[in-house]
Motif scaffolding. Sequence first.
Motif, PDB file in Angstrom:
ATOM      1  N   ALA A 504       0.901  -1.209   0.122  1.00 46.61           N
ATOM      2  CA  ALA A 504      -0.003  -0.059   0.026  1.00 46.61           C
ATOM      3  C   ALA A 504       0.767   1.266  -0.027  1.00 46.61           C
ATOM      4  CB  ALA A 504      -0.931   0.096   1.236  1.00 46.61           C
ATOM      5  N   LEU A 505       2.105   1.129   0.712  1.00 44.16           N
ATOM      6  CA  LEU A 505       3.036   2.355   0.764  1.00 44.16           C
ATOM      7  C   LEU A 505       3.493   2.594  -0.481  1.00 44.16           C
ATOM      8  CD1 LEU A 505       4.012   4.639   2.316  1.00 44.16           C
ATOM      9  CD2 LEU A 505       5.933   3.167   3.074  1.00 44.16           C
ATOM     10  N   ARG A 506       4.076   1.577  -1.170  1.00 44.64           N
ATOM     11  CA  ARG A 506       4.704   1.604  -2.598  1.00 44.64           C
ATOM     12  C   ARG A 506       3.570   2.229  -3.473  1.00 44.64           C
ATOM     13  NH1 ARG A 506       4.577  -2.129  -7.021  1.00 44.64           N
ATOM     14  NH2 ARG A 506       6.491  -1.621  -8.413  1.00 44.64           N
ATOM     15  N   SER A 507       2.147   2.060  -3.472  1.00 42.13           N
ATOM     16  CA  SER A 507       1.223   2.383  -4.335  1.00 42.13           C
ATOM     17  C   SER A 507       1.144   3.881  -4.259  1.00 42.13           C
ATOM     18  CB  SER A 507       0.040   1.740  -3.969  1.00 42.13           C
ATOM     19  OG  SER A 507      -0.026   0.318  -4.468  1.00 42.13           O
ATOM     20  N   ALA A 508       1.214   4.460  -2.931  1.00 41.34           N
ATOM     21  CA  ALA A 508       1.136   5.841  -2.487  1.00 41.34           C
ATOM     22  C   ALA A 508       2.499   6.811  -2.939  1.00 41.34           C
ATOM     23  CB  ALA A 508       0.906   5.802  -0.842  1.00 41.34           C
ATOM     24  N   VAL A 509       3.530   6.004  -2.731  1.00 34.60           N
ATOM     25  CA  VAL A 509       5.017   6.768  -3.410  1.00 34.60           C
ATOM     26  C   VAL A 509       4.737   6.781  -4.891  1.00 34.60           C
ATOM     27  CG1 VAL A 509       7.324   6.584  -3.447  1.00 34.60           C
ATOM     28  CG2 VAL A 509       6.331   6.202  -1.267  1.00 34.60           C
TER      29      VAL A 509
END
Length: 518
Positions: A504-509
């Motif tokens: 999820a964090l990768r998608s946000a970045v």
Amino acid sequence: MEDKAATINITLEKNYDSEFCGSIPLHLVNLIQPHGMLLVLDKAQLIIKQASENSEQFLQISLDELLEQPLSTFLSKEQVDEIQAKIASQGNHGKIPYTLSFKAKEKLIDFTAIVHPSEDYVLVELEENTIKSSEIPFIGLYQHIKYITSLLKQAASTAEVAQTAAVELKKLTGFDRVLVYQFDPQWNGIVIAQAKEEDMLDYMDLRFPASDVPKQSRDLYFSNPYRLIPTRSYTPVRLIPIINPLTQRFTDLSDCNLRSVATVHLEYLKNLGITASMSLPLIINNKLWGLISCHHKTEMNPSYEMRSALELLSGILSAQLANKENEKAIMLRAQLRGIHAQIVEQLYSSPSFAEGLMSGTPYLHDLLSLTGAAILFEGGVWTSGNTPQHQEIKELVSWLRRNKIESVFATDNIGKDYGRSKEYKDIASGLIVLPINVDQGEFILGFRPEVLQTVSWGGDPNKAIQMEADGKTYHPRNSFETYKEIVKHTSLPWREEELEAAAALRSAVLEKIIKESY
């Protein structure tokens, strides 16, 4: 006891799941245990085509009088009609329980029967009904099941659920020892709960190698609700004729509770110091999560009613274990979602995404339980906490690029795949990778240090199988004394919920980078 994740999910360098043991066709043995008899019928007319040799002792008639006879010769028309109707409605699936009265030599013999319809034939397992005064009546079993279920629901954790089950099942069944056994990701098992007689060995927290329950045995638990061996000192009984006349092959006994046991397993029971055993699967999300393993020092054959109660309780225990595991996962996901939301807010309020991840409270370390992190982006390298040297990070990134790590990747033993990392194992034995642009060598990296862990085995796992000179005959280990192994180059494991948070964090970045580019 509660936080078993670090112990259960530890990655061991050696694989103890024996391919040799796992390749033995246990279902094509043509042998059964002698506490029951087996008939093989054709589906169209229910004519007896195969029978176990001990049918003569149970029915007091010769095999010649039994074979090629329709089942209606020995059962009432009502019972035969009921069997045919249920087979027709059941198809080739499931097991149909009955109480059948066989007419033999002018007398009726009552059997508990399990009927297995298959595509080519029908298997009928029969055990004579012998009511013992010591057996618990059905209403008593029902009351015990309700009571145990209520206790399991009150338990506060996975460990407490398992321990409650072990204690109560020992009381209910009278077995000398009851273990609850959980599989790790490499199919080694660890005893997470135990109830036993004082003079029996203590197996609590001990691990047993995967070869003790090889692959084909694990697979059979999906078609068998339990595995019972009333005594290891039995003489196997053959099916006659040896070749199934309907298929011209050995009869597939995969689903049979009476199926005979591999000689090496009987030797294993002898080395354990037990005579009788019963095991039941714990299946969670269609995966074999663990086993209930019951041991007895002398011969023991629980009634059909008791076995049915245990079958029901294994399902209830599986459901309660799943509930506790799900509760833990839900709580961790909620916690990580809260941290994720705060980090994303920082991500958009910071001059660069690297600053948003590496500074502020909370930050990347809090989300993924890291001791160090590195970000490589647009030629720059940002680090925080304990990390390898910049040159070592660049060499690691080159390895990631060569291996085309294009989605979230995590390992608790990077040294197993990338040997050079062992030089900084104290900093980075565990690695999580969030790729940004693999071709450009742009990644977010998270590190965890080596955590030396002691694994206690029930006997030396390197001696689990002892081959003879012929390369075919083998024996199980004869010692179950605690053997300790120090696991090196390994970090604490990555939880599934942490991997979800990383994705999820990768998608946000990536979303922030794309927005800033246009």
